[in-house]
Design an enzyme around this catalytic site. Structure first.
Site, mmCIF file in Angstrom:
data_model
loop_
_atom_site.group_PDB
_atom_site.id
_atom_site.type_symbol
_atom_site.label_atom_id
_atom_site.label_comp_id
_atom_site.label_asym_id
_atom_site.label_seq_id
_atom_site.Cartn_x
_atom_site.Cartn_y
_atom_site.Cartn_z
ATOM 1 N N LEU A 125 41.488 34.831 30.172
ATOM 2 C CA LEU A 125 42.726 35.575 29.995
ATOM 3 C C LEU A 125 43.595 35.450 31.248
ATOM 4 C CD1 LEU A 125 44.400 37.811 28.580
ATOM 5 C CD2 LEU A 125 42.860 39.477 29.593
ATOM 6 N N THR A 126 42.989 35.702 32.405
ATOM 7 C CA THR A 126 43.753 35.761 33.658
ATOM 8 C C THR A 126 44.276 34.384 34.046
ATOM 9 O OG1 THR A 126 42.310 37.548 34.349
ATOM 10 C CG2 THR A 126 43.617 36.500 36.069
ATOM 11 N N SER A 132 46.902 41.589 35.783
ATOM 12 C CA SER A 132 47.189 42.911 35.197
ATOM 13 C C SER A 132 48.227 42.775 34.093
ATOM 14 C CB SER A 132 47.740 43.858 36.274
ATOM 15 O OG SER A 132 46.870 43.931 37.361
ATOM 16 N N GLN A 341 26.046 52.810 55.621
ATOM 17 C CA GLN A 341 26.073 53.665 56.821
ATOM 18 C C GLN A 341 24.686 54.242 57.111
ATOM 19 O OE1 GLN A 341 28.712 53.750 58.590
ATOM 20 N NE2 GLN A 341 28.047 55.210 60.136
ATOM 21 N N HIS A 343 21.903 52.972 56.421
ATOM 22 C CA HIS A 343 21.017 51.902 56.891
ATOM 23 C C HIS A 343 21.371 51.409 58.296
ATOM 24 C CE1 HIS A 343 19.572 51.819 52.777
ATOM 25 N NE2 HIS A 343 18.675 50.904 53.095
ATOM 26 N N GLU A 368 38.394 43.373 35.108
ATOM 27 C CA GLU A 368 38.593 44.015 33.781
ATOM 28 C C GLU A 368 39.530 45.216 33.883
ATOM 29 O OE1 GLU A 368 35.524 43.956 30.847
ATOM 30 O OE2 GLU A 368 34.415 42.417 31.939
ATOM 31 N N THR A 370 42.398 46.687 37.000
ATOM 32 C CA THR A 370 42.278 47.340 38.317
ATOM 33 C C THR A 370 42.297 48.866 38.154
ATOM 34 O OG1 THR A 370 44.676 47.429 38.608
ATOM 35 C CG2 THR A 370 43.561 45.434 39.400
ATOM 36 N N SER A 371 42.011 49.568 39.238
ATOM 37 C CA SER A 371 42.046 51.041 39.180
ATOM 38 C C SER A 371 43.450 51.537 38.847
ATOM 39 C CB SER A 371 41.578 51.634 40.514
ATOM 40 O OG SER A 371 40.211 51.320 40.701
HETATM 41 C C1 FAD Z 1 34.991 37.732 40.403
HETATM 42 C C2 FAD Z 1 36.018 37.876 39.334
HETATM 43 C C3 FAD Z 1 35.665 37.640 38.003
HETATM 44 C C4 FAD Z 1 36.653 37.714 36.991
HETATM 45 N N1 FAD Z 1 36.322 37.371 35.700
HETATM 46 C C5 FAD Z 1 37.322 37.243 34.787
HETATM 47 C C6 FAD Z 1 37.044 36.715 33.463
HETATM 48 O O1 FAD Z 1 35.901 36.404 33.103
HETATM 49 N N2 FAD Z 1 38.100 36.547 32.606
HETATM 50 C C7 FAD Z 1 39.380 36.871 32.946
HETATM 51 O O2 FAD Z 1 40.287 36.669 32.136
HETATM 52 N N3 FAD Z 1 39.666 37.405 34.175
HETATM 53 C C8 FAD Z 1 38.672 37.584 35.100
HETATM 54 N N4 FAD Z 1 38.964 38.088 36.354
HETATM 55 C C9 FAD Z 1 40.338 38.461 36.667
HETATM 56 C C10 FAD Z 1 40.554 39.959 36.855
HETATM 57 O O3 FAD Z 1 40.450 40.629 35.627
HETATM 58 C C11 FAD Z 1 41.924 40.127 37.535
HETATM 59 O O4 FAD Z 1 41.789 39.660 38.872
HETATM 60 C C12 FAD Z 1 42.413 41.548 37.511
HETATM 61 O O5 FAD Z 1 42.722 41.961 36.215
HETATM 62 C C13 FAD Z 1 43.647 41.756 38.410
HETATM 63 O O6 FAD Z 1 44.610 40.804 38.169
HETATM 64 P P1 FAD Z 1 45.281 39.994 39.391
HETATM 65 O O7 FAD Z 1 44.168 39.476 40.224
HETATM 66 O O8 FAD Z 1 46.248 39.021 38.843
HETATM 67 O O9 FAD Z 1 46.052 41.086 40.231
HETATM 68 P P2 FAD Z 1 47.571 41.530 39.997
HETATM 69 O O10 FAD Z 1 47.809 41.835 38.579
HETATM 70 O O11 FAD Z 1 48.453 40.539 40.659
HETATM 71 O O12 FAD Z 1 47.625 42.884 40.827
HETATM 72 C C14 FAD Z 1 47.726 42.937 42.247
HETATM 73 C C15 FAD Z 1 47.748 44.418 42.662
HETATM 74 O O13 FAD Z 1 48.929 45.038 42.124
HETATM 75 C C16 FAD Z 1 48.570 46.158 41.358
HETATM 76 N N5 FAD Z 1 49.527 46.320 40.266
HETATM 77 C C17 FAD Z 1 49.925 45.389 39.370
HETATM 78 N N6 FAD Z 1 50.796 45.916 38.510
HETATM 79 C C18 FAD Z 1 50.947 47.218 38.853
HETATM 80 C C19 FAD Z 1 51.734 48.303 38.333
HETATM 81 N N7 FAD Z 1 52.503 48.157 37.278
HETATM 82 N N8 FAD Z 1 51.639 49.513 38.942
HETATM 83 C C20 FAD Z 1 50.831 49.672 40.023
HETATM 84 N N9 FAD Z 1 50.066 48.691 40.558
HETATM 85 C C21 FAD Z 1 50.136 47.475 39.972
HETATM 86 C C22 FAD Z 1 47.171 45.881 40.861
HETATM 87 O O14 FAD Z 1 46.489 47.066 40.486
HETATM 88 C C23 FAD Z 1 46.557 45.201 42.094
HETATM 89 O O15 FAD Z 1 46.161 46.188 43.007
HETATM 90 C C24 FAD Z 1 37.973 38.078 37.341
HETATM 91 C C25 FAD Z 1 38.309 38.354 38.676
HETATM 92 C C26 FAD Z 1 37.354 38.241 39.665
HETATM 93 C C27 FAD Z 1 37.788 38.470 41.089
#
Ligand code: FAD
Length: 386
Positions: A125-126, A132, A341, A343, A368, A370-371
């Site tokens: 998806l990403t 996000s 901490q 440890h 899956e 972000t917070s």
């Molecule tokens: C180890 C790993 C495994 C993964 N596995 C998969 C997988 O199997 N399949 C898949 O599809 N994806 C996968 N991902 C992707 C993961 O789901 C995304 O990294 C995640 O959803 C965040 O997207 P981004 O990295 O593009 O961050 P961004 O969307 O660019 O966000 C950057 C920051 O901005 C914040 N932000 C963005 N929009 C807003 C808003 N409107 N209001 C406030 N804050 C905002 C976010 O919370 C974050 O803190 C994986 C990622 C990692 C690191």
């Protein structure tokens, strides 16, 4: 409402706890250090039926549900998160989309091997320009009327389980046209591993989850049959929202396991380690830290089990899944920090499981959803967003 486990689920919990203790714990540190995918452990998990837990027996599954999956994930992550995320992604992102949205033929073709762990599925998806904002998909799929094939072009990033020797397929989201209102029409398409034009990059160098497989994928005129469309054309966006809602329950269970693992290790260490002539656990400051950690792991467990119970009984669970994911990932990061901490210097040494847990915890606040995304979902469910 009763959050205690049925005898069957308690039996499953004990079996996975034993496996994590006897098989995963002694071996995983070396795989993690070498950044190597633990094929032998994953094969064993397949033999135990873990990849088939929530799927029907007719496809080789165990006939269980998301509660069973969560129990297994929690017990695995108490010991190690790389193997837990391999299971989570294999089930929730790899096989579940096919189970929920696949045709009878697609289920027959893929589910038995996914359930047995013979192959792993992944979900793409990403993209480099959007995680996000998952609707901002740039990957395209054009239906070629002459050959009745989808022609896929684009790039996906951070995709779990996508480049192992046993990866069988990746389901990707792609723009397949425009809706009447001009918005992109997004669909999901199954791409078998090894399809010409589908390239898997080398594994990323990551902060944590070092024994789990994460790759960038590129698609250059990748052709797959039109019949590889998963679900309805144009329904890809709503399908993956459903997949992510369910996946959050699973990630919450995994995060709870990591939080509980931090308690387990801290209790052990606080009794063993002496300073100033007595165990460090004799100090109330340490006792209170661990008591708080236990409280947090406990409430995280209640939250994911509540969301899972709603999911399996068919009730709305979107808000509860977001709450559970937000809470449990926060708790996992908190507990990993405190366990490290407790440890002291040894907590910073990779040979100690808490060091691995500290490194593995941060991604739980990102993957899956972000917070911040969880807070957006909760606010929307509360009617705060128009
Ligand atoms: C180890 C790993 C495994 C993964 N596995 C998969 C997988 O199997 N399949 C898949 O599809 N994806 C996968 N991902 C992707 C993961 O789901 C995304 O990294 C995640 O959803 C965040 O997207 P981004 O990295 O593009 O961050 P961004 O969307 O660019 O966000 C950057 C920051 O901005 C914040 N932000 C963005 N929009 C807003 C808003 N409107 N209001 C406030 N804050 C905002 C976010 O919370 C974050 O803190 C994986 C990622 C990692 C690191």
């Amino acid at each position: 409402m009763d959050h205690r486990l049925s005898p069957e689920l308690e039996e499953l919990r004990r079996t996975v706890e034993q496996f994590a203790h006897d098989v995963v714990a002694p071996k995983i540190g070396d795989f993690y250090e070498r950044h190597e995918f633990p094929y032998e452990i994953v094969r064993e998990m397949g033999r135990m039926g873990l990849f088939g837990l929530p799927f029907p027996e007719e496809y080789g599954g165990m006939g269980g549900d998301y509660l069973a999956l969560g129990i297994a994930l929690e017990e695995l992550a108490r010991v190690d998160s790389s193997v837990a995320i391999t299971l989570e992604a294999g089930v929730s992102l790899g096989a579940m989309p096919i189970h929920l949205f696949g045709t009878p033929e697609q289920k027959q073709q893929w589910l038995p091997r996914l359930c047995s762990g013979e192959i792993l599925g992944a979900f793409g998806l990403t993209e480099p320009d959007g995680g996000s904002d998952a609707g901002a998909t740039r990957t395209t799929a054009r239906l070629d009327p002459d050959t009745d094939e989808w022609v896929i072009n684009g790039t996906k990033c951070f995709i779990t389980n996508s480049g192992t020797d046993i990866t069988g397929l990746v389901t990707v989201t792609a723009v397949t046209g425009r809706k009447p209102d001009g918005r992109p029409e997004i669909s999901a398409i199954i791409v078998p591993a090894g399809t010409p034009g589908f390239t898997v990059a080398a594994p990323y160098s990551k902060v944590g989850w070092n024994a789990s497989d994460t790759r960038e994928l590129s698609f250059a005129d990748v052709r797959v049959p039109a019949a590889n469309l998963l679900g309805e054309r144009g329904r890809g966006y709503s399908q993956f929202l459903r997949i992510l809602d369910e996946g959050r329950v699973a990630i919450a269970a995994l995060a709870t396991g990591l939080a509980q693992g931090c308690v387990d290790e801290s209790v052990k260490y606080a009794k063993e380690r002496h300073a100033f002539g007595r165990p460090i656990g004799a100090n109330q400051a340490i006792q209170f830290k661990i008591a708080d950690m236990e409280m947090k792991a406990h409430t995280a467990r209640l939250a994911w089990r509540d969301a899972a119970s709603r999911l399996v009984t068919g009730e709305p669970f979107k808000k509860e899944a977001a709450l559970a994911k937000l809470h449990s990932s926060t708790v996992a990061v908190d507990n990993a920090r405190e366990a490290t901490q407790i440890h002291g210097g040894y907590g910073f040494m990779n040979e100690y499981p808490v060091a691995r847990m500290w490194r593995d915890s941060k991604i739980l606040e990102i993957g899956e959803g972000t917070s911040e995304v969880q807070r957006m979902l909760i606010a929307r469910e509360l009617g705060l967003v128009s």
